[in-house]
Design a protein around this motif. Structure first.
Motif, PDB file in Angstrom:
ATOM      1  N   LEU A  26       0.831  -1.200   0.000  1.00 31.42           N
ATOM      2  CA  LEU A  26       0.000   0.000   0.000  1.00 31.42           C
ATOM      3  C   LEU A  26       0.869   1.254   0.000  1.00 31.42           C
ATOM      4  N   TRP A  27       1.867   1.324   0.876  1.00 23.77           N
ATOM      5  CA  TRP A  27       2.751   2.495   0.931  1.00 23.77           C
ATOM      6  C   TRP A  27       3.561   2.636  -0.353  1.00 23.77           C
ATOM      7  N   THR A  28       4.016   1.520  -0.896  1.00 23.25           N
ATOM      8  CA  THR A  28       4.775   1.581  -2.147  1.00 23.25           C
ATOM      9  C   THR A  28       3.904   2.114  -3.269  1.00 23.25           C
ATOM     10  N   THR A  29       2.674   1.656  -3.336  1.00 23.77           N
ATOM     11  CA  THR A  29       1.754   2.133  -4.363  1.00 23.77           C
ATOM     12  C   THR A  29       1.492   3.627  -4.201  1.00 23.77           C
ATOM     13  N   LEU A  30       1.266   4.059  -2.973  1.00 22.77           N
ATOM     14  CA  LEU A  30       1.021   5.479  -2.739  1.00 22.77           C
ATOM     15  C   LEU A  30       2.233   6.328  -3.101  1.00 22.77           C
ATOM     16  N   VAL A  31       3.417   5.872  -2.748  1.00 21.30           N
ATOM     17  CA  VAL A  31       4.634   6.627  -3.067  1.00 21.30           C
ATOM     18  C   VAL A  31       4.840   6.705  -4.579  1.00 21.30           C
ATOM     19  N   VAL A  32       4.600   5.619  -5.267  1.00 19.67           N
ATOM     20  CA  VAL A  32       4.759   5.623  -6.731  1.00 19.67           C
ATOM     21  C   VAL A  32       3.740   6.559  -7.371  1.00 19.67           C
ATOM     22  N   ILE A  33       2.508   6.542  -6.898  1.00 19.46           N
ATOM     23  CA  ILE A  33       1.475   7.424  -7.457  1.00 19.46           C
ATOM     24  C   ILE A  33       1.838   8.889  -7.222  1.00 19.46           C
TER      25      ILE A  33
END
Length: 79
Positions: A26-33
């Motif tokens: 979840l955090w990785t996805t948010l950071v990438v977005i």
């Protein structure tokens, strides 16, 4: 109706799991977005700035030079 609530509840539980790998994803996805959004915004702003600088160099600077030349020429005529 309770079956729908149970299915929805279990789907929500599976989507947001308290496990560490799920949190990391979840955090990785948010950071990438966020990184992609910042990259797009920066690219758009830089393209706009580049376009404005080109307008200054192509249109405004030659007009200013011509106006300056005209001013000095008229001053010479006045003298």
């Amino acid at each position: 109706m309770p079956a729908v609530l149970e299915a929805t509840g279990s789907l929500a539980d599976r989507t947001v799991r308290p496990e560490t790998p799920a949190r990391l994803r979840l955090w990785t996805t948010l950071v990438v977005i966020v990184a992609v959004a910042l990259f797009v915004a920066t690219s758009v702003l830089m393209a706009q700035t580049r376009r404005q600088v080109r307008v200054i160099g192509d249109d405004a600077a030659p007009q200013a030079a011509t106006a300056s030349d005209l001013y000095f020429a008229l001053s010479d005529l006045d003298a």
